[in-house]
Write a protein that holds these residues in place. Structure first.
Motif, PDB file in Angstrom:
ATOM      1  N   LYS A  61      -7.634  -6.650   8.819  1.00 12.17           N
ATOM      2  CA  LYS A  61      -6.982  -7.961   8.906  1.00 12.17           C
ATOM      3  C   LYS A  61      -6.470  -8.312   7.516  1.00 12.17           C
ATOM      4  CE  LYS A  61      -7.831 -12.748  10.259  1.00 12.17           C
ATOM      5  NZ  LYS A  61      -8.851 -13.689  10.750  1.00 12.17           N
ATOM      6  N   ARG A  76      -2.405 -11.268   9.937  1.00 13.02           N
ATOM      7  CA  ARG A  76      -1.938 -10.128  10.734  1.00 13.02           C
ATOM      8  C   ARG A  76      -2.981  -9.018  10.719  1.00 13.02           C
ATOM      9  NH1 ARG A  76       4.238  -9.932   8.516  1.00 13.02           N
ATOM     10  NH2 ARG A  76       4.949 -11.792   9.608  1.00 13.02           N
ATOM     11  N   THR A  77      -2.949  -8.190  11.755  1.00 16.42           N
ATOM     12  CA  THR A  77      -3.865  -7.056  11.805  1.00 16.42           C
ATOM     13  C   THR A  77      -3.071  -5.753  11.893  1.00 16.42           C
ATOM     14  OG1 THR A  77      -4.071  -7.125  14.202  1.00 16.42           O
ATOM     15  CG2 THR A  77      -5.704  -8.375  12.939  1.00 16.42           C
TER      16      THR A  77
END
Length: 188
Positions: free
Chosen positions: A34, A39-40
C-alpha cells in the motif's frame, strides 16, 4: 542510506508477502503493498540476495589486482574486481578479505571501506560493499570453487581508467568504486 528530506515520499506498507521461489541464487518474493497515497500494488516482486562485496586491491608496486572470468548472463569475459557474497556468519570486511585470498591468492595490506551501493533498489533487497586494500601481496595460490575459472591480472593504475572507458570493466558495481578511487587519487 541517504538522509530523509521533509518532503520525501513515505515508505510503502507491506500488506501481504509470499515466496514464489527459494534457492541459493534465486529467491523471489511477491508483495502486496500500500502506497502512502492509498493505492495498492497487488504484485510487486522483490529478489532477495545476501550482501555482496568487492575489493579494489592495490599491490605495493601500485598495480590493481583484477580478475577475468566468463559471465554467462552476458556471454562474455571482462575485467572485474575480486568479488563474492557474505556468508551468514561473516562481516562484509571478512567476506572481502576471504574472497580476495580465494580468488587471487593476494592478502594483507591496509583495508578501508570504499563505498556501499545498491545493485537495484527497486527490485533487490541487498547492498554491495566495496573495499580498498592497499599494499596487498601474493601470499597463496587460488582456492577456487569448482564452478569458478578465474585468471588474475596486475594492471598498472594508469591503465584502470582506460579499461572502464573502453568497456573492459563492464560490471557497474565494479566500475563505480574504481572510478571513485581514481577521482580521489587524481589519476587521469
Amino acid at each position: 542510506m541517504s538522509k530523509q528530506l521533509p518532503d520525501d515520499p513515505q515508505p510503502w506498507q507491506t500488506l501481504e508477502s509470499e515466496y514464489l521461489h527459494r534457492e541459493t541464487w534465486l529467491t523471489i518474493r511477491r508483495d502486496k503493498v500500500k502506497l502512502s497515497n492509498g493505492r495498492t500494488i497487488d504484485d510487486y516482486y522483490v529478489q532477495e540476495f545476501p550482501e555482496w562485496i568487492n575489493v579494489l586491491a592495490i599491490t605495493k608496486e601500485r598495480k590493481a589486482v583484477l580478475i577475468r572470468q566468463y559471465r554467462h548472463g552476458l556471454g562474455s569475459v571482462d575485467y572485474e574486481l575480486p568479488a563474492g557474497v557474505c556468508e551468514p556468519d561473516e562481516s562484509p570486511l571478512e567476506a572481502a578479505q576471504r574472497e580476495l585470498l580465494e580468488e587471487t591468492g593476494y592478502s594483507g595490506g591496509a583495508w578501508s571501506p570504499l563505498m556501499t551501493l545498491s545493485p537495484n533498489p527497486a527490485l533487490q533487497n541487498n547492498l554491495s560493499y566495496s573495499f580498498l586494500a592497499e599494499g596487498v601481496t601474493l601470499s597463496a595460490s587460488q582456492h577456487l570453487d569448482p564452478t569458478e575459472e578465474i585468471t588474475v591480472h596486475e594492471v598498472p593504475l594508469d591503465d584502470l581508467r582506460n579499461l572502464i572507458f573502453e568497456g573492459e570493466i563492464i560490471q557497474a558495481l565494479h566500475a563505480a568504486p574504481v572510478l571513485k578511487y581514481l577521482m580521489q587519487q587524481s589519476i587521469p
